[in-house]
Write a protein that holds these residues in place. Structure first.
Motif, mmCIF file in Angstrom:
data_model
loop_
_atom_site.group_PDB
_atom_site.id
_atom_site.type_symbol
_atom_site.label_atom_id
_atom_site.label_comp_id
_atom_site.label_asym_id
_atom_site.label_seq_id
_atom_site.Cartn_x
_atom_site.Cartn_y
_atom_site.Cartn_z
ATOM 1 N N SER A 9 1.024 -1.655 3.711
ATOM 2 C CA SER A 9 1.405 -0.554 4.595
ATOM 3 C C SER A 9 2.126 -1.111 5.823
ATOM 4 O O SER A 9 2.145 -2.324 6.052
ATOM 5 C CB SER A 9 0.168 0.234 5.026
ATOM 6 O OG SER A 9 -0.681 -0.586 5.822
ATOM 7 N N MET A 10 2.708 -0.245 6.613
ATOM 8 C CA MET A 10 3.418 -0.691 7.816
ATOM 9 C C MET A 10 2.417 -1.065 8.909
ATOM 10 O O MET A 10 1.609 -0.240 9.323
ATOM 11 C CB MET A 10 4.339 0.414 8.309
ATOM 12 C CG MET A 10 5.185 0.008 9.497
ATOM 13 S SD MET A 10 6.300 -1.361 9.151
ATOM 14 C CE MET A 10 7.433 -0.596 7.997
ATOM 15 N N ILE A 120 -1.256 -8.885 3.501
ATOM 16 C CA ILE A 120 -1.122 -7.545 2.939
ATOM 17 C C ILE A 120 -1.673 -6.567 3.974
ATOM 18 O O ILE A 120 -2.893 -6.398 4.097
ATOM 19 C CB ILE A 120 -1.881 -7.386 1.610
ATOM 20 C CG1 ILE A 120 -1.379 -8.390 0.571
ATOM 21 C CG2 ILE A 120 -1.701 -5.959 1.073
ATOM 22 C CD1 ILE A 120 -2.090 -8.295 -0.769
ATOM 23 N N PRO A 121 -0.817 -5.938 4.772
ATOM 24 C CA PRO A 121 -1.298 -4.960 5.759
ATOM 25 C C PRO A 121 -1.830 -3.718 5.044
ATOM 26 O O PRO A 121 -1.331 -3.326 3.988
ATOM 27 C CB PRO A 121 -0.042 -4.627 6.572
ATOM 28 C CG PRO A 121 0.957 -5.690 6.225
ATOM 29 C CD PRO A 121 0.635 -6.139 4.843
ATOM 30 N N ASN A 128 -2.149 3.964 9.728
ATOM 31 C CA ASN A 128 -1.697 2.588 9.917
ATOM 32 C C ASN A 128 -2.586 1.876 10.920
ATOM 33 O O ASN A 128 -2.944 2.450 11.965
ATOM 34 C CB ASN A 128 -0.251 2.559 10.394
ATOM 35 C CG ASN A 128 0.720 2.964 9.306
ATOM 36 O OD1 ASN A 128 0.361 3.015 8.135
ATOM 37 N ND2 ASN A 128 1.944 3.257 9.689
ATOM 38 N N SER A 129 -2.929 0.635 10.622
ATOM 39 C CA SER A 129 -3.940 -0.053 11.414
ATOM 40 C C SER A 129 -3.520 -1.494 11.677
ATOM 41 O O SER A 129 -2.470 -1.956 11.235
ATOM 42 C CB SER A 129 -5.280 -0.041 10.668
ATOM 43 O OG SER A 129 -5.245 -0.942 9.570
ATOM 44 N N SER A 130 -4.390 -2.214 12.389
ATOM 45 C CA SER A 130 -4.172 -3.638 12.649
ATOM 46 C C SER A 130 -4.875 -4.507 11.613
ATOM 47 O O SER A 130 -4.854 -5.732 11.726
ATOM 48 C CB SER A 130 -4.687 -3.989 14.050
ATOM 49 O OG SER A 130 -6.073 -3.705 14.150
ATOM 50 N N TYR A 300 -1.787 1.641 0.186
ATOM 51 C CA TYR A 300 -2.674 0.532 0.556
ATOM 52 C C TYR A 300 -3.650 1.012 1.630
ATOM 53 O O TYR A 300 -3.427 0.832 2.825
ATOM 54 C CB TYR A 300 -1.860 -0.650 1.065
ATOM 55 C CG TYR A 300 -0.905 -1.240 0.053
ATOM 56 C CD1 TYR A 300 -1.262 -2.350 -0.717
ATOM 57 C CD2 TYR A 300 0.368 -0.696 -0.129
ATOM 58 C CE1 TYR A 300 -0.384 -2.898 -1.640
ATOM 59 C CE2 TYR A 300 1.253 -1.244 -1.054
ATOM 60 C CZ TYR A 300 0.868 -2.335 -1.805
ATOM 61 O OH TYR A 300 1.756 -2.873 -2.718
ATOM 62 N N ASN A 301 -4.758 1.598 1.193
ATOM 63 C CA ASN A 301 -5.693 2.223 2.138
ATOM 64 C C ASN A 301 -7.113 1.715 1.909
ATOM 65 O O ASN A 301 -7.527 1.450 0.776
ATOM 66 C CB ASN A 301 -5.662 3.744 1.955
ATOM 67 C CG ASN A 301 -6.508 4.451 2.995
ATOM 68 O OD1 ASN A 301 -6.238 4.368 4.196
ATOM 69 N ND2 ASN A 301 -7.550 5.133 2.533
ATOM 70 N N LEU A 302 -7.856 1.579 3.029
ATOM 71 C CA LEU A 302 -9.280 1.306 2.997
ATOM 72 C C LEU A 302 -10.018 2.466 3.653
ATOM 73 O O LEU A 302 -9.505 3.068 4.610
ATOM 74 C CB LEU A 302 -9.625 0.015 3.748
ATOM 75 C CG LEU A 302 -8.859 -1.265 3.396
ATOM 76 C CD1 LEU A 302 -9.385 -2.423 4.224
ATOM 77 C CD2 LEU A 302 -8.936 -1.558 1.917
ATOM 78 N N ASN A 303 -11.188 2.759 3.153
ATOM 79 C CA ASN A 303 -12.064 3.738 3.808
ATOM 80 C C ASN A 303 -13.088 3.001 4.664
ATOM 81 O O ASN A 303 -13.635 1.975 4.246
ATOM 82 C CB ASN A 303 -12.772 4.611 2.774
ATOM 83 C CG ASN A 303 -11.847 5.656 2.180
ATOM 84 O OD1 ASN A 303 -10.869 6.070 2.818
ATOM 85 N ND2 ASN A 303 -12.135 6.091 0.966
ATOM 86 N N GLU A 304 -13.338 3.536 5.853
ATOM 87 C CA GLU A 304 -14.309 2.933 6.765
ATOM 88 C C GLU A 304 -15.308 4.000 7.208
ATOM 89 O O GLU A 304 -14.938 5.057 7.709
ATOM 90 C CB GLU A 304 -13.588 2.337 7.975
ATOM 91 C CG GLU A 304 -14.501 1.555 8.925
ATOM 92 C CD GLU A 304 -15.104 2.435 10.011
ATOM 93 O OE1 GLU A 304 -16.222 2.113 10.493
ATOM 94 O OE2 GLU A 304 -14.464 3.446 10.359
#
Length: 335
Positions: A9-10, A120-121, A128-130, A300-304
């Protein structure tokens, strides 16, 4: 060619340039009018700082799908109203790889000076995250494309029948084309399992088509072109599978249909070398839109939740163009 798509991701501005981000936060985005605050967001494939050194992301720009061979055949049956033609083709599976076993390397003056990482962002909860996956041992990517198809056409007799000269023949028919593509990522850190991403698309395009054949016929040669346009559907299936030793695995699959159109043209020359044999050479091109390609459909996503991260890399269907062009040579036998 798969195009130029970021693998990941960006990233945020804070990730790519922490110093510039601090200036923007303190003085506002208008403080640097000659250097917009989002300038670096366009190029995460350049080195950016991380805790232990420098990292960079990758894209699909190095991928190439040229110079693969294939075979094409046509069977034509003369009729009283024209001719019925059945033809098919299949191209060798085209494969391309990039970054085999490689990691970011410094320039001749040894910059960056510290340890380097492939990155891999990722997004977190869809934003979008760090957060960036960092890999110090290996980073490999691959792409493959397999194209085949066939068509049945009826070419009607010339509107103005004659033995030599310019001939125009209308055409109606039916066409099918299959496009099967894979995209893979394998990223490695010492002592743990490999992080993998595998994306696949299977596009099946079919529908009626119309066109014409325009030929200039002489006793020494024939020059012609067969432009055709198909309007139909794309029945396709897409999947994304991913695994990471830290956040686990995830799989996503979808099968659906879309409207699709396809254009094709064969521009050719025929030269008689025998009473029943002609030498045939052609330039062939066809293109379509609204298909799904594997490198573009990955979110490209993560769940938190409560500080716990889980893998949510999933499908985000794309709408892409696709072109194939090349040359063909062969023989035409008339019985």
């Amino acid at each position: 060619k798969p195009g130029n798509d970021l693998i990941g991701s960006m990233p945020t501005l804070a990730t790519l340039n922490p110093v510039q981000n601090q200036i923007v936060n303190i003085f506002g985005p208008g403080f640097l009018p000659f250097f917009p605050s989002n300038a670096l967001l366009k190029n995460p494939t350049q080195f950016f700082p991380v805790n232990n050194g420098f990292a960079r992301a990758y894209n699909t720009e190095p991928f190439s799908l040229t110079e693969n061979s294939g075979i094409k055949g046509t069977l034509a049956l003369p009729m009283t109203f024209g001719s019925a033609e059945l033809n098919g083709f299949i191209l060798q599976r085209a494969t391309t790889t990039s970054n085999l076993g490689g990691l970011p390397q410094g320039s001749a003056d040894n910059f960056p000076p510290d340890e380097n990482f492939a990155a891999i962002p990722v997004k977190v909860n869809g934003i979008n995250s760090s957060f960036v996956g960092l890999y110090s041992q290996g980073f490999e990517t691959g792409f493959s494309s397999f194209v085949f198809g066939g068509e049945f056409n009826i070419f009607f007799n010339p509107i103005v029948p004659k033995e030599y000269g310019l001939l125009f023949r209308p055409m109606v028919g039916f066409r099918y084309m299959g496009i099967q593509e894979d995209f893979s990522v394998a990223a490695q850190n010492p002592g743990v399992a490999t992080t993998t991403i595998f994306s696949r698309t299977i596009n099946n395009l079919y529908g009626p088509q119309v066109g014409f054949r325009l030929e200039l016929v002489t006793q020494w040669f024939t020059i012609g072109a067969d432009p055709r346009v198909m309007v139909g559907v794309n029945q396709f299936a897409s999947s994304v599978d991913s695994f990471d030793p830290t956040i686990g695995g995830n799989s996503d699959y979808l099968s659906t249909a879309r409207f699709s159109a396809l254009g094709a043209i064969d521009a050719y020359v025929k030269i008689p070398i025998h009473d029943q044999v002609k030498l045939y050479a052609a330039y062939n091109i066809f293109g379509t839109g609204n298909i799904s390609r594997p490198q573009q459909q990955i979110d490209y996503n993560l769940n938190e939740t409560g500080g716990v991260f889980t893998n949510d890399i999933h499908l985000n269907l794309s709408h892409s163009d696709f072109f194939v062009q090349g040359f063909s040579v062969g023989l035409e036998f008339n019985f």
